[in-house]
Design a protein around this motif. Structure first.
Motif, PDB file in Angstrom:
ATOM      1  N   MET A  63       0.828  -1.208   0.000  1.00 13.51           N
ATOM      2  CA  MET A  63       0.000   0.000   0.000  1.00 13.51           C
ATOM      3  C   MET A  63       0.864   1.260   0.000  1.00 13.51           C
ATOM      4  N   ALA A  64       1.949   1.264   0.754  1.00 15.56           N
ATOM      5  CA  ALA A  64       2.852   2.418   0.768  1.00 15.56           C
ATOM      6  C   ALA A  64       3.460   2.630  -0.610  1.00 15.56           C
ATOM      7  N   SER A  65       3.870   1.550  -1.269  1.00 13.99           N
ATOM      8  CA  SER A  65       4.438   1.653  -2.620  1.00 13.99           C
ATOM      9  C   SER A  65       3.407   2.170  -3.612  1.00 13.99           C
ATOM     10  N   TYR A  66       2.196   1.654  -3.509  1.00 15.26           N
ATOM     11  CA  TYR A  66       1.127   2.077  -4.410  1.00 15.26           C
ATOM     12  C   TYR A  66       0.848   3.573  -4.258  1.00 15.26           C
ATOM     13  N   PHE A  67       0.664   4.035  -3.031  1.00 15.32           N
ATOM     14  CA  PHE A  67       0.403   5.458  -2.811  1.00 15.32           C
ATOM     15  C   PHE A  67       1.599   6.318  -3.218  1.00 15.32           C
ATOM     16  N   PHE A  68       2.815   5.800  -3.044  1.00 20.22           N
ATOM     17  CA  PHE A  68       3.997   6.546  -3.473  1.00 20.22           C
ATOM     18  C   PHE A  68       3.977   6.756  -4.986  1.00 20.22           C
ATOM     19  N   PHE A  69       3.722   5.688  -5.752  1.00 24.99           N
ATOM     20  CA  PHE A  69       3.721   5.806  -7.216  1.00 24.99           C
ATOM     21  C   PHE A  69       2.551   6.641  -7.729  1.00 24.99           C
ATOM     22  N   VAL A  70       1.378   6.473  -7.137  1.00 25.41           N
ATOM     23  CA  VAL A  70       0.224   7.277  -7.536  1.00 25.41           C
ATOM     24  C   VAL A  70       0.474   8.750  -7.234  1.00 25.41           C
ATOM     25  N   GLY A  71       0.978   9.040  -6.053  1.00 29.09           N
ATOM     26  CA  GLY A  71       1.259  10.425  -5.671  1.00 29.09           C
ATOM     27  C   GLY A  71       2.349  11.040  -6.522  1.00 29.09           C
ATOM     28  N   ALA A  72       3.412  10.287  -6.785  1.00 31.32           N
ATOM     29  CA  ALA A  72       4.502  10.804  -7.617  1.00 31.32           C
ATOM     30  C   ALA A  72       4.010  11.102  -9.028  1.00 31.32           C
ATOM     31  N   ASN A  73       3.192  10.212  -9.593  1.00 39.11           N
ATOM     32  CA  ASN A  73       2.647  10.446 -10.927  1.00 39.11           C
ATOM     33  C   ASN A  73       1.757  11.679 -10.943  1.00 39.11           C
TER      34      ASN A  73
END
Length: 152
Positions: free
Chosen positions: A53-63
């Motif tokens: 979940m942390a990785s997912y939110f990191f990539f979504v937020g970065a994009n």
């Protein structure tokens, strides 16, 4: 579109950037922190889910930050042109995307963001998200939304 042809140059949305940072940074930090704590506990199974979940939110937020707020990625729209036959978006890479078929306009309930989808000249489905802060003035944003309303 009532015979109007309009072009808008988009700019970076620094206010929206701060809101996104305030949303995504604590979320990723808390999920990763709890995941790290659980990693070293006897019940470490939940750590995998929290790290995912942390990785997912990191990539979504970065994009979201790099593409729609700062417009740094090659696929980020930097200008939008509206006319009677099509919606043209100029991308950071220099490429122009003409949405000519099945163009749809979606407005957020809060009224600060809208999305445009449609098929380009090659038949590929394209979709773009535009924020109010990317327009030079609030009037330009409202004007663009009213012109795009025919595509609802």
């Amino acid at each position: 579109m009532a015979g109007k042809d309009r072009a808008y140059e988009l700019r970076q949305d620094m206010k929206g950037l701060l809101w996104d940072l305030a949303l995504y940074v604590p979320t990723v930090a808390v999920l990763a922190g709890i995941g790290a704590k659980l990693w070293f506990s006897p019940n470490s199974d939940w750590a995998y889910l929290l790290f995912f979940m942390a990785s997912y939110f990191f990539f979504v937020g970065a994009n979201r930050i790099l593409k729609t707020r700062l417009m740094l990625l090659p696929g980020a729209p930097v200008a939008i042109e509206l006319d009677k036959r099509k919606v043209r978006l100029r991308l950071r890479s220099g490429e122009c995307v003409d949405l000519v078929k099945d163009v749809r306009f979606f407005s957020e309930m809060g009224g600060k963001t809208f999305a445009i989808t449609g098929l380009d000249l090659s038949g590929k489905k394209q979709q773009f998200i535009i924020h109010a802060g990317q327009f030079p003035t609030e009037t330009d944003f409202k004007d663009a939304k009213s012109l795009l309303a025919v595509y609802r």
